[in-house]
Write a protein that holds these residues in place. Structure first.
Motif, PDB file in Angstrom:
ATOM      1  N   ARG A  67      -6.838   0.695  19.267  1.00 41.69           N
ATOM      2  CA  ARG A  67      -6.819   1.171  17.879  1.00 41.69           C
ATOM      3  C   ARG A  67      -6.416  -0.001  17.000  1.00 41.69           C
ATOM      4  NH1 ARG A  67      -3.008   5.153  14.440  1.00 41.69           N
ATOM      5  NH2 ARG A  67      -1.341   4.179  15.628  1.00 41.69           N
ATOM      6  N   VAL A  68      -7.188  -0.237  15.941  1.00 41.90           N
ATOM      7  CA  VAL A  68      -6.937  -1.358  15.043  1.00 41.90           C
ATOM      8  C   VAL A  68      -6.829  -0.842  13.620  1.00 41.90           C
ATOM      9  CG1 VAL A  68      -7.806  -3.551  14.139  1.00 41.90           C
ATOM     10  CG2 VAL A  68      -8.189  -2.959  16.538  1.00 41.90           C
ATOM     11  N   ARG A  69      -5.765  -1.252  12.931  1.00 44.64           N
ATOM     12  CA  ARG A  69      -5.588  -0.960  11.510  1.00 44.64           C
ATOM     13  C   ARG A  69      -5.393  -2.284  10.786  1.00 44.64           C
ATOM     14  NH1 ARG A  69      -0.451   1.752  12.398  1.00 44.64           N
ATOM     15  NH2 ARG A  69      -0.743   0.988  14.519  1.00 44.64           N
ATOM     16  N   TRP A  70      -6.404  -2.651   9.996  1.00 45.42           N
ATOM     17  CA  TRP A  70      -6.350  -3.919   9.260  1.00 45.42           C
ATOM     18  C   TRP A  70      -6.459  -3.640   7.768  1.00 45.42           C
ATOM     19  CZ3 TRP A  70      -9.881  -5.929   5.803  1.00 45.42           C
ATOM     20  CH2 TRP A  70      -9.613  -7.227   5.342  1.00 45.42           C
ATOM     21  N   GLN A  71      -5.707  -4.409   6.977  1.00 39.84           N
ATOM     22  CA  GLN A  71      -5.849  -4.361   5.529  1.00 39.84           C
ATOM     23  C   GLN A  71      -5.601  -5.737   4.962  1.00 39.84           C
ATOM     24  OE1 GLN A  71      -2.530  -1.552   4.674  1.00 39.84           O
ATOM     25  NE2 GLN A  71      -1.615  -3.244   3.506  1.00 39.84           N
ATOM     26  N   ASP A  72      -6.212  -5.990   3.794  1.00 46.83           N
ATOM     27  CA  ASP A  72      -5.978  -7.287   3.157  1.00 46.83           C
ATOM     28  C   ASP A  72      -4.662  -7.252   2.381  1.00 46.83           C
ATOM     29  OD1 ASP A  72      -6.706  -5.714   1.036  1.00 46.83           O
ATOM     30  OD2 ASP A  72      -8.247  -7.062   0.265  1.00 46.83           O
ATOM     31  N   ASP A  73      -4.353  -8.345   1.687  1.00 46.51           N
ATOM     32  CA  ASP A  73      -3.050  -8.473   1.051  1.00 46.51           C
ATOM     33  C   ASP A  73      -2.899  -7.491  -0.112  1.00 46.51           C
ATOM     34  OD1 ASP A  73      -4.989 -10.818   0.190  1.00 46.51           O
ATOM     35  OD2 ASP A  73      -3.813 -10.278  -1.575  1.00 46.51           O
ATOM     36  N   ILE A  74      -1.644  -7.083  -0.329  1.00 44.67           N
ATOM     37  CA  ILE A  74      -1.289  -6.200  -1.437  1.00 44.67           C
ATOM     38  C   ILE A  74      -0.116  -6.816  -2.186  1.00 44.67           C
ATOM     39  CG2 ILE A  74      -2.131  -4.078  -0.365  1.00 44.67           C
ATOM     40  CD1 ILE A  74       0.719  -3.493   0.540  1.00 44.67           C
ATOM     41  N   GLU A  75       0.122  -6.340  -3.421  1.00 41.85           N
ATOM     42  CA  GLU A  75       1.224  -6.866  -4.223  1.00 41.85           C
ATOM     43  C   GLU A  75       1.619  -5.836  -5.269  1.00 41.85           C
ATOM     44  OE1 GLU A  75      -0.545 -10.382  -5.875  1.00 41.85           O
ATOM     45  OE2 GLU A  75      -1.358  -9.308  -7.609  1.00 41.85           O
ATOM     46  N   ARG A  76       2.784  -6.065  -5.909  1.00 40.88           N
ATOM     47  CA  ARG A  76       3.203  -5.243  -7.036  1.00 40.88           C
ATOM     48  C   ARG A  76       4.104  -6.076  -7.931  1.00 40.88           C
ATOM     49  NH1 ARG A  76       5.869  -0.526  -7.235  1.00 40.88           N
ATOM     50  NH2 ARG A  76       6.994  -1.345  -9.018  1.00 40.88           N
ATOM     51  N   PRO A  77       4.048  -5.844  -9.264  1.00 40.11           N
ATOM     52  CA  PRO A  77       4.982  -6.524 -10.180  1.00 40.11           C
ATOM     53  C   PRO A  77       6.408  -6.107  -9.866  1.00 40.11           C
ATOM     54  CG  PRO A  77       3.157  -5.502 -11.377  1.00 40.11           C
ATOM     55  CD  PRO A  77       3.097  -4.977  -9.973  1.00 40.11           C
ATOM     56  N   ARG A  78       7.341  -7.017 -10.005  1.00 39.31           N
ATOM     57  CA  ARG A  78       8.734  -6.720  -9.717  1.00 39.31           C
ATOM     58  C   ARG A  78       9.354  -5.941 -10.867  1.00 39.31           C
ATOM     59  NH1 ARG A  78      10.496 -12.594  -7.125  1.00 39.31           N
ATOM     60  NH2 ARG A  78       9.563 -12.211  -5.085  1.00 39.31           N
ATOM     61  N   ASP A  79      10.210  -4.977 -10.516  1.00 40.48           N
ATOM     62  CA  ASP A  79      10.857  -4.141 -11.521  1.00 40.48           C
ATOM     63  C   ASP A  79      12.046  -4.823 -12.185  1.00 40.48           C
ATOM     64  OD1 ASP A  79       9.038  -2.213 -10.851  1.00 40.48           O
ATOM     65  OD2 ASP A  79      10.431  -0.976  -9.694  1.00 40.48           O
ATOM     66  N   PHE A  80      12.737  -5.699 -11.444  1.00 40.96           N
ATOM     67  CA  PHE A  80      13.986  -6.265 -11.940  1.00 40.96           C
ATOM     68  C   PHE A  80      13.941  -7.783 -12.107  1.00 40.96           C
ATOM     69  CE2 PHE A  80      15.088  -2.292  -9.873  1.00 40.96           C
ATOM     70  CZ  PHE A  80      15.942  -1.705 -10.790  1.00 40.96           C
ATOM     71  N   ALA A  81      12.816  -8.410 -11.913  1.00 44.29           N
ATOM     72  CA  ALA A  81      12.713  -9.869 -12.041  1.00 44.29           C
ATOM     73  C   ALA A  81      11.265 -10.231 -12.292  1.00 44.29           C
ATOM     74  CB  ALA A  81      13.233 -10.559 -10.781  1.00 44.29           C
ATOM     75  N   ASP A  82      11.060 -11.439 -12.793  1.00 40.57           N
ATOM     76  CA  ASP A  82       9.702 -11.908 -13.026  1.00 40.57           C
ATOM     77  C   ASP A  82       8.990 -12.135 -11.695  1.00 40.57           C
ATOM     78  OD1 ASP A  82      10.126 -11.881 -15.752  1.00 40.57           O
ATOM     79  OD2 ASP A  82      10.794 -13.979 -15.808  1.00 40.57           O
TER      80      ASP A  82
END
Length: 730
Positions: free
Chosen positions: A653-668
């Protein structure tokens, strides 16, 4: 300002050890199974017939008769999740996938989270150890069914682990699914299909041992209870106890499921069933790990790091009962009514770290800690009556379904808060010791009730020799009264129309082109400048694609292009004289993409289910949003039983995903998770027709990855671990 993860809760009291309860239930089940074999003339009469008869099990129950257990198959030939019509994958004008019993057993997918991680196009957002969200096509997944009956899910998340021992398979229809779901988001619908009694007797006992002191026992007994096979029963019991790779985390789970079917007459069937499940978790996280410090630097944690003290816990007890009455009206038409009742009780004691740790010390002061005791009671009543059959018009046969449903969900919550007495050091050094709190009166108590009723109809129209259409509509009324988290939930939606339309053209006898337009709606509590509630959010999906029977009809393949969007989303527009904010309706999030799936037997003994998804998700201004959802995903499960050694089965069984990100809530800046793949391996061997042993090794490459970036906190997925299983079948 504090950013505390919103709960969704109940009143409860400490309950007995669920593993012990499950063992007691299991012993009772074993005794009941033994008694069933003793008193049933049918079972006695067949004692010399052998296990070969098990392959001939048939249970008639509309599309539910297409059971997947008892075979190695990774596909089912028909599904009714999207429209309640009995359709093949080629006849369903939406993307559909199924996780069958064989996949669940092969890879020890013991929880719904495990199953949905194997479903194409679905992401499992493990935000905390005991609360999980799901998404599909860029939107939060909010629609669930059990045996095709919609199940409202407040807050769109699951508390604890839902065990899969009672399910034959799990079907997922992606896109807007308002025809059968009523209100919700245009993401997908997940349909859990329960195991049903079998006329032919069968029994299974399965034991599992694994990493982190994992121990699990499953017992499943089914068969006729009278000599004529007119009364059938099934009992399933499961108990599990395990530690964790996470510091201080321990889990116990107990499950009991019983169901009886009776042929009251030759044309009438009555079914009664009940499920009980208890999840007890100690050392659970509320929230997760802050991912950076006050200097904006990423914090390097061990995989085992936890933010939970040693006294935290999250206990959930679920009781679900149902009764079904199915009546054959004639050779072509059937009438079915279902009533189900759900009670879910949650009892928790929680510890939450908000904000970010000091860059110099890595620690937190007392003002960054919230301690809570949270209780919840969710009670639901759901009813559905529908008729389904064939009609002949203009020399062609068509299928029609007419129905109505009703639901009431009452959600009661309360929270007690205690003042933190001191701070904690860096989580990389903390051992979980913290003064256990004492709680006073509730800081808030909420009570809200949602009532929804609908009438619906769908039809499969045989238009011409190669043309078919699937059309339908749902008319809904929804009323909400009460309060949640200090905000009024009083809303009303009257006669909301939800259309469904799809057309299929058979290019060849094995391949079809299709196009569909589907919708769903979501009520809003925001007001306009006149103080009136805004119209519901509209969720719309358009999809075109090709589906084909492949590998000599043993597999289903599909390629789809889709566009899914939300309109009438509340946007702030000003402030009323009384200080309330008013809103206007605007465009929301739009996702576009492509999906390719393949499921079935690709060669003798080689079964596979593979799905690739590509997404683009933008807001009304064309900016990328929901960047915590991967834009590229691959879900692949495969097994092979070689002809020269047909007692052996191997798989991956293989689960692959590309990169993810999110803006930080408490810092730049942004928090980022690089692309990763998790690879699981399995092997099983049939020592006889009755005895099978298996080995599963999960995350064989020991990949280190964050479980989600939906929030500004996260924790790491499980490192390499293994399980061994021994199963006896009769």
């Amino acid at each position: 300002m504090k950013s505390i993860p919103v709960m969704s809760p109940m009143p409860g009291s400490p309950s007995p050890d669920p593993l012990c309860r499950a063992v007691r239930h299991g012993l009772g089940l074993a005794a009941a199974g033994t008694l069933m074999m003793v008193v049933s003339p049918t079972l006695l009469a067949q004692s010399d017939e052998g296990a070969d008869d098990l392959d001939a099990i048939t249970v008639e129950a509309e599309a539910l008769s297409l059971v997947s257990e008892g075979s190695d198959s990774y596909r089912v030939p028909r599904t009714s999740t999207a429209t309640r019509l009995d359709l093949t994958p080629r006849e369903t004008p939406q993307s559909v996938s199924t996780v069958t019993r064989a996949q669940i057993d092969d890879f020890q997918l013991d929880t719904v989270n495990d199953v949905l991680e194997s479903s194409p196009g679905v992401t499992v957002e493990r935000l905390e150890t005991d609360r999980t969200f799901y998404s599909s096509r860029g939107f939060e997944l909010s629609n669930f069914q059990v045996d095709g009956l919609r199940v409202p899910m407040p807050y769109n998340n699951v508390h604890g682990d839902m065990d899969t021992a009672i399910y034959d398979r799990v079907e997922v229809v992606r896109g807007a699914t308002g025809l059968m779901s009523g209100s919700g988001n245009p993401a997908a619908t997940v349909n859990f299909i329960r195991k049903r009694p079998t006329e032919t007797p069968q029994a299974t006992v399965s034991g599992t041992l694994g990493s982190w002191d994992r121990r699990r026992l499953d017992v499943d007994v089914s068969g006729s209870l009278d000599s004529e096979g007119r009364v059938r029963g099934r009992l399933v019991a499961s108990g599990q106890q395990t530690d964790s790779y996470l510091d201080r985390l321990e889990r116990e789970r107990g499950l009991l499921y019983g169901v009886l079917e009776a042929d009251v007459t030759d044309t009438t069937r009555l079914t009664l069933g009940h499920t009980w499940q208890q999840n007890d978790t100690d050392g659970n996280m509320w929230g997760a790990l802050p991912l950076y410090d006050t200097a904006g630097e990423r914090i390097d944690y061990d995989v085992s790091t936890s933010s939970a003290p040693d006294w935290s816990y999250w206990n959930v007890e679920t009781r679900r009962s149902f009764v079904e009455l199915a009546q054959e009206l004639n050779d072509d038409w059937r009438l079915k009514g279902t009533v189900t009742h759900l009670d879910m009780l949650s009892d928790t004691q929680l510890f939450y770290l908000y904000g970010v740790p000091d860059a110099a010390t890595g620690g937190y002061d007392a003002s960054q800690i919230t301690i809570s005791k949270y209780d919840r009671h969710l009670e639901q009543w759901i009813a559905d009556v529908h008729a389904k059959g064939d009609v002949d018009v203009l020399g062609r046969s068509h299928q029609l379904v007419l129905g109505t449903d009703w639901s009431q969900s009452r959600n009661q919550q309360s929270s007690l808060y205690d003042v933190a007495s001191r701070g904690v050091p860096s989580l990389r050094e903390w051992d979980g010791r913290y003064p256990e709190p004492s709680f006073g009166s509730p800081d808030f108590a909420n009570d809200a009730t949602i009532k929804e009723r609908s009438v619906y109809s769908a039809a499969k129209l045989d238009l011409a020799d190669r043309w078919m259409a699937v059309v339908g509509a749902r008319l809904s009324w929804l009323d909400t009264v009460g309060e949640q988290y200090g905000a009024s939930q009083d809303t009303a939606v009257d006669h909301e129309l939800t259309p469904y339309a799809g057309v299929i053209y058979d290019v060849t006898d094995a391949a079809s082109l299709y196009a569909s337009h589907t919708q769903i709606f979501q009520p809003q509590t925001e007001i306009d400048r006149n103080g009136d509630y805004l119209d519901p959010i509209d969720g719309v999906s358009q999809e075109i694609g090709i589906k084909a029977d492949m590998f000599d009809g043993m597999a289903d393949g599909s390629l789809a292009l889709f566009r899914t969007e939300q309109d009438n989303v509340a946007l702030p527009a000003g402030t009323l004289p009384d200080g309330r904010t008013f809103h206007r309706s605007g465009e929301g999030v739009t996702s576009e993409g492509a999906e390719a799936t393949l499921a079935g037997e690709l060669a003798p003994g080689w079964h596979a289910s593979v799905g690739y998804t590509y997404l683009e998700i933008e807001d009304a201004e064309g900016k990328d949003v929901n960047t915590y959802i991967p834009r590229n995903m691959l879900r692949a499960t495969t097994s092979y039983r070689p002809a020269f050694m047909d007692r052996l089965k191997v798989g991956t069984r293989v689960r692959w995903q590309d990169d993810i990100e999110r803006p930080r809530d408490f810092a730049d800046g942004k928090t980022r998770q690089e692309a990763y793949a998790v690879v699981d391996l399995m092997a099983s061997y049939d020592f006889s027709d009755n005895l099978t042993a298996s080995l599963n090794v999960n995350n064989v490459t020991d990949e280190k990855y964050l479980t989600s970036l939906k929030w500004d906190q996260s924790f790491f997925g499980a490192p390499r671990h293994a399980m061994v299983n021994l199963t006896w079948r009769y």
